[in-house]
Design a protein around this motif. Structure first.
Motif: not given
Length: 383
Positions: A87, A140-148, A150
Motif C-alpha cells: 500500500n 496485498y492484491d493485484r493493484n498493490d503489485y501494479i503500484r509497486h 510502477n
C-alpha cells in the motif's frame, strides 16, 4: 567477461522518524556498532570504520566514495535493500531515491525487496521476550503489485540498472512468503513486457538447507537439501536463486548435538557464547548445486551479529582478508562454466556493519577485504 559480483547494500545509515520512535532519537546502524563489546577472549568488537567513518547516507559525497571503493574491489554494482510493506508504505528509501534522481554515483545498481516484518527485534535486541511486529509485511492484491511495479519503473529504465539477459534484475528476500507468488510473477512479467522490456529477471534468496528449532528455540540445519530448496524457488516461477549456506555449514562444523549443548548454556554463561571458525565454516558453505546455471552463490566475508544480539548469536571468528580471498576464489570456480550473463555472485554484504558482514574499510584490516576481491578476480583471470 569478468565475473559479475554485486554487493548487497543496507541503507540504514541515516535517521528516520520511525527509528527515532522505536529505538531512540538518532538511531541508525551505527548505534549498535558503536556500543558493541567483546563477548569472549579475542572477540573483535567493536568494529570501527576507517575511510568513510560513521557515515550518513544523506550525503552524496559518501555514496560517491562507496562507489569508488566498490570499483576498486571489482564489483559490478550494488543491490540496494528495498523496504516496501504494501500500500505504498516504505522505509529507508531516501538514499536510493536520491541516487536515482541525481544520476550519481554513476555506478550500476539493482534492488532486493526485503519483504519481512519489522519487529521489536529487527535491529536490536529488546527486553521483551516476545517478537512483536512493528510494521507487518503485507502482500496485498493485484493493484498493490501494479503500484509497486510502477514505483520502480523509473529505476528499471535507468541506464545504470543491472540486467540479466536484457531483463532488469529484481531480487526477493523471502520468496516463499509471497502467498500468491505466481500471480505476482505473472503480473510483473506482463508489466515489464508492456513497458518495453523482454521481461524481468526475478531472483529469490534462500538458504541451501532448511532448519528446525530446538526446545531452546535455536535453529539447527539439515544437510543435503540444496536441490530441493533451490527447486522450490524455481517452481514458484522465479528465474534464479541467490543461495546461502551459513546455517548448514555452521551445523556441520559443530555437529548438531554439540551445538545444541551450547545452545542450552550460552545464554546463561556469556563467555561460552556460540562461535564458529570462519575457514572451517567456509569449507561447507557451498554445495554442488551452486554450479547450476540459475543459482547465484553468495560471498560471505565475515559474520558477527553480536552488536545486535550480544551473546545470543553465533559469530564467525578468525576471518581475515586472506581467508576471504580463498572464499572468493572458490566461488569464482563455481560459476566459471556458466554463461557470462549468469556468472553472478552476490556479496553478502557490502555494508551490514552491525552483522559484522561488510567489506568497507575498518580500523583493523583497512582495504584488506576490498583488495581480497580484486586479487581473487585477477588470479582467476590468469588461470
Amino acid at each position: 567477461m569478468k565475473p559479475r559480483i554485486i554487493g548487497l547494500y543496507l541503507p540504514q545509515y541515516h535517521p528516520i522518524p520511525e527509528n527515532d520512535e522505536w529505538w531512540g532519537k538518532g538511531f541508525t546502524e551505527w548505534t549498535n556498532v558503536a556500543k558493541a563489546r567483546p563477548q569472549f577472549r579475542g572477540h573483535y568488537q567493536p568494529r570501527i570504520p576507517a575511510d568513510l567513518g560513521f557515515y550518513d547516507l544523506r550525503l552524496p559525497e559518501v555514496r560517491e566514495q562507496q562507489a569508488e571503493l566498490a570499483r576498486e574491489a571489482g564489483l559490478e554494482g550494488f543491490c540496494y535493500y528495498h523496504y516496501w510493506f504494501g500500500n505504498g508504505k516504505q522505509l529507508l528509501q531516501r538514499p536510493f531515491e536520491e541516487v536515482l534522481a541525481s544520476g550519481k554515483p554513476d555506478f550500476p545498481f539493482c534492488l532486493c525487496w526485503t519483504n519481512h516484518d519489522w519487529t521489536n527485534k529487527t535491529w536490536t535486541t529488546g527486553t521483551s521476550l516476545r517478537k512483536d511486529a512493528i510494521i507487518a509485511q503485507m502482500h496485498y492484491d493485484r493493484n498493490d503489485y501494479i503500484r509497486h511495479f510502477n514505483y520502480l519503473l523509473p529505476a528499471f529504465r535507468d541506464s545504470r540498472y543491472i540486467k540479466v539477459d536484457g531483463k532488469p534484475l529484481f531480487a526477493v528476500w523471502a520468496p516463499r512468503d509471497i502467498p500468491d507468488a505466481k500471480q505476482f510473477i505473472d503480473l510483473w512479467q506482463q508489466l515489464a513486457k508492456e513497458n518495453g522490456f523482454p521481461g524481468i529477471h526475478l531472483v529469490g534468496y534462500t538458504q541451501n538447507a532448511s532448519s528446525h528449532a530446538t526446545k531452546s528455540g535455536k535453529k539447527l540445519w539439515d544437510a543435503n537439501q540444496a536441490a530441493e530448496r533451490y527447486q522450490e524457488i524455481l517452481d514458484l516461477g522465479f528465474d534464479a536463486v541467490i543461495s546461502s549456506g551459513l546455517g548448514r555449514a555452521q551445523t556441520i562444523v559443530k555437529g548438531k548435538w554439540h551445538k545444541a549443548l551450547f545452545v542450552a548454556t550460552y545464554k546463561k554463561i556469556p563467555w561460552m557464547a556460540m562461535r564458529s571458525d570462519y575457514a572451517k565454516t567456509m569449507e561447507h558453505y557451498y554445495v554442488e548445486e551452486d554450479t547450476w546455471e540459475n543459482v547465484y552463490p553468495t560471498l560471505m566475508p565475515q559474520w558477527d551479529r553480536t552488536p545486535r544480539d550480544a551473546h545470543n548469536s553465533d559469530p564467525l571468528t578468525n576471518s581475515t582478508p586472506e581467508k576471504f580471498k580463498e572464499t572468493v576464489e572458490n566461488a569464482l570456480r563455481l560459476v566459471e562454466h556458466k554463461l557470462p550473463e549468469h556468472q553472478l555472485l552476490f556479496l553478502k554484504a557490502w555494508n551490514e556493519w552491525a552483522e559484522g558482514n561488510y567489506v568497507e574499510p575498518d580500523q583493523k584490516f583497512g582495504h584488506g577485504y576490498i583488495q581480497a576481491i580484486r586479487q581473487a578476480i585477477e588470479n582467476h583471470n590468469k588461470e
